[in-house]
Write an enzyme that holds these catalytic residues in place. Structure first.
Site, PDB file in Angstrom:
ATOM      1  N   GLU A  26      -1.308 -16.411  59.800  1.00  0.00           N
ATOM      2  CA  GLU A  26      -2.412 -17.158  60.411  1.00  0.00           C
ATOM      3  C   GLU A  26      -3.735 -16.409  60.276  1.00  0.00           C
ATOM      4  O   GLU A  26      -3.767 -15.234  59.906  1.00  0.00           O
ATOM      5  CB  GLU A  26      -2.109 -17.409  61.887  1.00  0.00           C
ATOM      6  N   LYS A  88     -11.971 -22.041  65.938  1.00  0.00           N
ATOM      7  CA  LYS A  88     -10.531 -21.884  66.189  1.00  0.00           C
ATOM      8  C   LYS A  88      -9.884 -23.258  66.020  1.00  0.00           C
ATOM      9  O   LYS A  88     -10.218 -24.199  66.741  1.00  0.00           O
ATOM     10  CB  LYS A  88     -10.310 -21.342  67.602  1.00  0.00           C
ATOM     11  N   VAL A 108      -1.407 -21.016  65.455  1.00  0.00           N
ATOM     12  CA  VAL A 108       0.002 -21.169  65.066  1.00  0.00           C
ATOM     13  C   VAL A 108       0.273 -22.601  64.613  1.00  0.00           C
ATOM     14  O   VAL A 108       0.852 -22.836  63.554  1.00  0.00           O
ATOM     15  CB  VAL A 108       0.947 -20.761  66.218  1.00  0.00           C
ATOM     16  N   ASP A 140      -1.733 -27.729  81.111  1.00  0.00           N
ATOM     17  CA  ASP A 140      -2.188 -26.899  79.987  1.00  0.00           C
ATOM     18  C   ASP A 140      -0.976 -26.397  79.201  1.00  0.00           C
ATOM     19  O   ASP A 140      -0.317 -25.433  79.587  1.00  0.00           O
ATOM     20  CB  ASP A 140      -3.023 -25.719  80.511  1.00  0.00           C
ATOM     21  N   SER A 142       0.307 -25.509  75.198  1.00  0.00           N
ATOM     22  CA  SER A 142      -0.181 -25.246  73.843  1.00  0.00           C
ATOM     23  C   SER A 142       0.352 -26.256  72.832  1.00  0.00           C
ATOM     24  O   SER A 142       1.525 -26.651  72.876  1.00  0.00           O
ATOM     25  CB  SER A 142       0.240 -23.837  73.421  1.00  0.00           C
ATOM     26  N   ALA A 143      -0.519 -26.626  71.895  1.00  0.00           N
ATOM     27  CA  ALA A 143      -0.110 -27.507  70.790  1.00  0.00           C
ATOM     28  C   ALA A 143       0.933 -26.841  69.895  1.00  0.00           C
ATOM     29  O   ALA A 143       1.631 -27.519  69.134  1.00  0.00           O
ATOM     30  CB  ALA A 143      -1.332 -27.896  69.962  1.00  0.00           C
ATOM     31  N   ASP A 144       1.056 -25.513  69.986  1.00  0.00           N
ATOM     32  CA  ASP A 144       2.072 -24.790  69.192  1.00  0.00           C
ATOM     33  C   ASP A 144       3.469 -25.350  69.462  1.00  0.00           C
ATOM     34  O   ASP A 144       4.294 -25.468  68.553  1.00  0.00           O
ATOM     35  CB  ASP A 144       2.084 -23.293  69.545  1.00  0.00           C
ATOM     36  N   LYS A 161       3.518 -15.385  74.446  1.00  0.00           N
ATOM     37  CA  LYS A 161       2.533 -14.466  75.027  1.00  0.00           C
ATOM     38  C   LYS A 161       2.804 -14.320  76.521  1.00  0.00           C
ATOM     39  O   LYS A 161       3.032 -15.300  77.222  1.00  0.00           O
ATOM     40  CB  LYS A 161       1.115 -14.977  74.776  1.00  0.00           C
TER      41      LYS A 161
END
Length: 304
Positions: A26, A88, A108, A140, A142-144, A161
């Site tokens: 990435e 980003k 990611v 909230d 993540s789109a990951d 994380k």
């Protein structure tokens, strides 16, 4: 039509055409992960580690309206110097970055999409995004995670994380049928530390076993990726209590300042780095190196 937007470097293209191992990397870590020139040095070192382990590195970004797969040293340096001025980029941003012909550093999720378009099966990163703490109120997520549910790329990482709600992240992945595999570990690592208190779906102790399972998944066309959790090397991990205290303090400040959305993760990682006097960044770099090594070995085994 895709060829209009997708630009694969000569080296990566030849490797893919000749069934040679390629590892996707990435670019958010370059533009948003650390200051210049440390960001460029780290990115080039990651590529070097991939080569030393018998694979071809394919660092991915969006430059001047092109999905670039396999950046030159000059392009990596350009991204590193431009830093936070690079957008980003996740899935939702890709059409706008391309249409405006501007630069985007891939998260990611975006890296997985572009790697899949280029037919690259293995991707090495630091840690995946996930469900944020307090997501039951903020939603909230993540789109990951959604990308892992839909895109056929294996992601070698040091777990989720540690600023995230790891339990809820695992629940989300389970719901979407994404296997979470521990490489030589039963416990999901938490980025800076080898332990999290949560267990993986499967433990795999050798690369061949991992490649065999991935091959079956692809041959059965079972949609979605695979999380390969590779713990940070023991000598580089941080003290569990110190890092958690730092994260809790950073989360408190995040809440007080009302920071939300895509700005949350960079703020938290920067704050944790400040609280730990830079030790968290050193750990971050070492775990990325370790993931690049394992991803390269996996890409080699898959090509066999």
């Amino acid at each position: 039509m895709i060829e209009k937007y997708l630009e694969i470097s000569k080296e990566v293209k030849e490797a893919l055409e000749n069934n040679k191992p390629v590892v996707a990397l990435e670019s958010t870590i370059i533009s948003h992960g650390m200051p210049y020139p440390q960001n460029v040095e780290t990115a080039l070192n990651v590529e070097k580690i991939v080569r030393e382990n018998g694979a071809i590195p394919a660092t991915i970004a969006i430059l001047n309206g092109k999905l670039k797969v396999g950046l030159s040293k000059e392009e990596i340096d350009y991204l590193g110097k431009k830093g936070l001025d690079v957008v980003k980029t996740s899935r939702r941003d890709i059409p706008f970055i391309l249409a405006k012909k501007i630069d985007g550093a891939t998260t990611v999720a975006a890296t997985m999409i572009i790697a899949n378009l280029a037919k690259i099966k293995v991707f090495a990163t630091g840690g995946i995004g996930g469900v944020h703490r307090g997501a039951q109120e903020s939603f909230d997520i993540s789109a990951d995670l959604e990308e892992l549910a839909n895109t056929n790329v294996a992601v070698v990482c040091a777990g989720a994380k540690s600023i995230l709600d790891i339990g809820l992240t695992l629940e989300y992945l389970e719901t979407h049928g994404v296997p979470v595999v521990g490489y030589q570990t039963n416990e999901l690592p938490a980025f800076y530390t080898r332990k999290s208190g949560f267990f993986v779906d499967y433990r795999v102790d050798d690369i061949k076993e991992l490649a065999d399972a991935l091959k079956v998944k692809y041959e059965l066309n079972l949609k979605g990726g695979m999380v390969i959790a590779n713990p940070i090397p023991e000598k580089y991990q941080m003290d569990y209590d110190i890092i958690n205290n730092a994260i809790n303090n950073a989360l408190k400040e995040l809440d007080e300042k009302g920071i939300k959305g895509k700005e949350s993760t960079p703020f938290l990682l920067s704050k944790v780095k400040e609280i730990t006097k830079g030790k968290s960044l050193d750990s971050n770099i070492q775990l990325v190196y370790n993931n690049a090594k394992i991803a390269s070995q996996l890409a080699n085994e898959l090509c066999k």
